[in-house]
Design a protein around this motif. Structure first.
Motif, short mmCIF file in Angstrom:
data_model
loop_
_atom_site.label_atom_id
_atom_site.label_comp_id
_atom_site.label_asym_id
_atom_site.label_seq_id
_atom_site.Cartn_x
_atom_site.Cartn_y
_atom_site.Cartn_z
N SER A 122 0.85 -1.25 -0.26
CA SER A 122 0.04 0.02 -0.13
C SER A 122 0.84 1.16 0.07
O SER A 122 2.05 1.23 0.73
CB SER A 122 -1.01 -0.12 1.34
OG SER A 122 -1.81 1.24 1.31
N PHE A 175 0.96 5.72 0.21
CA PHE A 175 0.49 6.73 1.18
C PHE A 175 -1.07 7.23 0.53
O PHE A 175 -1.24 7.17 -0.81
CB PHE A 175 1.28 7.85 1.37
CG PHE A 175 2.10 7.58 2.32
CD1 PHE A 175 2.12 7.60 3.48
CD2 PHE A 175 3.60 7.54 1.98
CE1 PHE A 175 3.32 7.49 4.39
CE2 PHE A 175 4.80 7.19 2.54
CZ PHE A 175 4.67 7.10 3.94
N ARG A 176 -2.05 7.74 1.29
CA ARG A 176 -3.44 7.97 0.81
C ARG A 176 -3.23 9.08 -0.24
O ARG A 176 -3.84 8.77 -1.42
CB ARG A 176 -4.11 8.48 1.91
CG ARG A 176 -5.54 8.87 1.80
CD ARG A 176 -6.42 9.67 2.69
NE ARG A 176 -5.31 10.37 3.61
CZ ARG A 176 -5.49 10.87 4.72
NH1 ARG A 176 -6.59 11.00 5.14
NH2 ARG A 176 -4.45 11.27 5.40
N GLU A 177 -2.34 10.08 -0.29
CA GLU A 177 -2.16 10.96 -1.29
C GLU A 177 -1.72 10.48 -2.71
O GLU A 177 -1.76 10.90 -3.65
CB GLU A 177 -1.39 12.32 -0.72
CG GLU A 177 -0.05 11.95 -0.26
CD GLU A 177 0.12 11.66 1.13
OE1 GLU A 177 1.22 11.66 1.60
OE2 GLU A 177 -0.93 11.32 1.71
N GLN A 178 -0.88 9.49 -2.72
CA GLN A 178 -0.56 8.54 -3.70
C GLN A 178 -1.46 7.74 -4.44
O GLN A 178 -1.34 7.55 -5.85
CB GLN A 178 0.91 7.82 -3.30
CG GLN A 178 1.86 8.62 -2.75
CD GLN A 178 3.08 7.78 -2.06
OE1 GLN A 178 2.78 6.84 -1.41
NE2 GLN A 178 4.26 8.12 -2.46
N LYS A 179 -2.60 7.37 -3.96
CA LYS A 179 -3.32 6.30 -4.30
C LYS A 179 -4.11 6.83 -5.64
O LYS A 179 -4.41 5.99 -6.47
CB LYS A 179 -4.43 5.85 -3.55
CG LYS A 179 -3.74 4.99 -2.32
CD LYS A 179 -4.84 4.59 -1.07
CE LYS A 179 -4.14 3.76 -0.27
NZ LYS A 179 -4.99 3.07 0.66
N SER A 230 -3.41 -0.11 -7.90
CA SER A 230 -2.98 -0.82 -6.81
C SER A 230 -2.42 -2.25 -7.39
O SER A 230 -2.38 -2.42 -8.54
CB SER A 230 -4.11 -1.30 -5.81
OG SER A 230 -5.16 -2.09 -6.71
N LYS A 239 4.43 1.92 1.58
CA LYS A 239 4.67 3.19 2.26
C LYS A 239 5.73 3.21 3.39
O LYS A 239 6.43 3.89 3.75
CB LYS A 239 3.40 3.69 2.60
CG LYS A 239 2.49 2.95 3.89
CD LYS A 239 1.33 3.70 4.11
CE LYS A 239 0.26 3.04 5.11
NZ LYS A 239 -0.07 1.52 4.68
#
Length: 164
Positions: free
Chosen positions: A18, A20-24, A29, A84
């Motif tokens: 996984s 970081f949220r800002e990279q998603k 995935s 991450k």
């Protein structure tokens, strides 16, 4: 750090990687990348090779290397991410360098390896450029295409200039 082919029995474990949220918003995935492999039509000439990135035997990242079976020059990094918890340790840089070296050793006649990056993904773009990728001058699906040129491609036939 080492990259090696990701066997089918490790796909589930790799899907746990996984970012970081800002990279998603910028990267697929691992699960989405692996589904792409299964969804490819049987008559496709594309070959997908999933690789795990390992640090001390721990799976910490993923690369999807894609090439066109009958083309010696259509090589892509179609997926790339580092978990991450392992980012900012140089693992991604070394993995990219190893994969590019692998492609050119296995395919010495190839001119380049390409990848597509979202223009807003400044961290990834900075990493790719620092490894040696350059702007290819075109886009794929609203992403900038970057390419890493082979400095010594073997081409055939070889023309030798003989002065008169």
């Amino acid at each position: 750090m080492i990259i090696r082919k990701l066997p089918l029995d490790k796909w589930e474990k790799a899907s746990e990687i996984s970012v970081f949220r800002e990279q998603k918003v910028f990267v697929d995935s691992v699960a989405d990348s692996l589904i792409r492999i299964d969804d490819e039509p049987d008559d496709s000439k594309l070959v997908y090779n999933p690789y795990g990135i390992y640090a001390e035997n721990e799976l910490v990242g993923f690369i999807l290397y894609t090439f066109e079976d009958e083309s010696k020059d259509n090589h892509w990094i179609s997926g790339f991410l580092i978990d991450k918890d392992y980012q900012h340790q140089g693992i991604g840089r070394r993995a990219l360098e190893q994969l590019v070296d692998f492609v050119f050793v296995k395919n010495p006649e190839s001119i380049e390896v390409k990848l597509a990056v979202s223009p807003e993904n400044l961290v990834a773009k900075k990493l790719f450029l620092s490894v040696g990728f350059k702007d290819a001058g075109w886009k794929k699906e609203n992403k900038e295409v970057l390419c890493f040129k082979n400095k010594n491609p073997l081409r055939s036939p070889i023309f030798i200039y003989k002065p008169k």
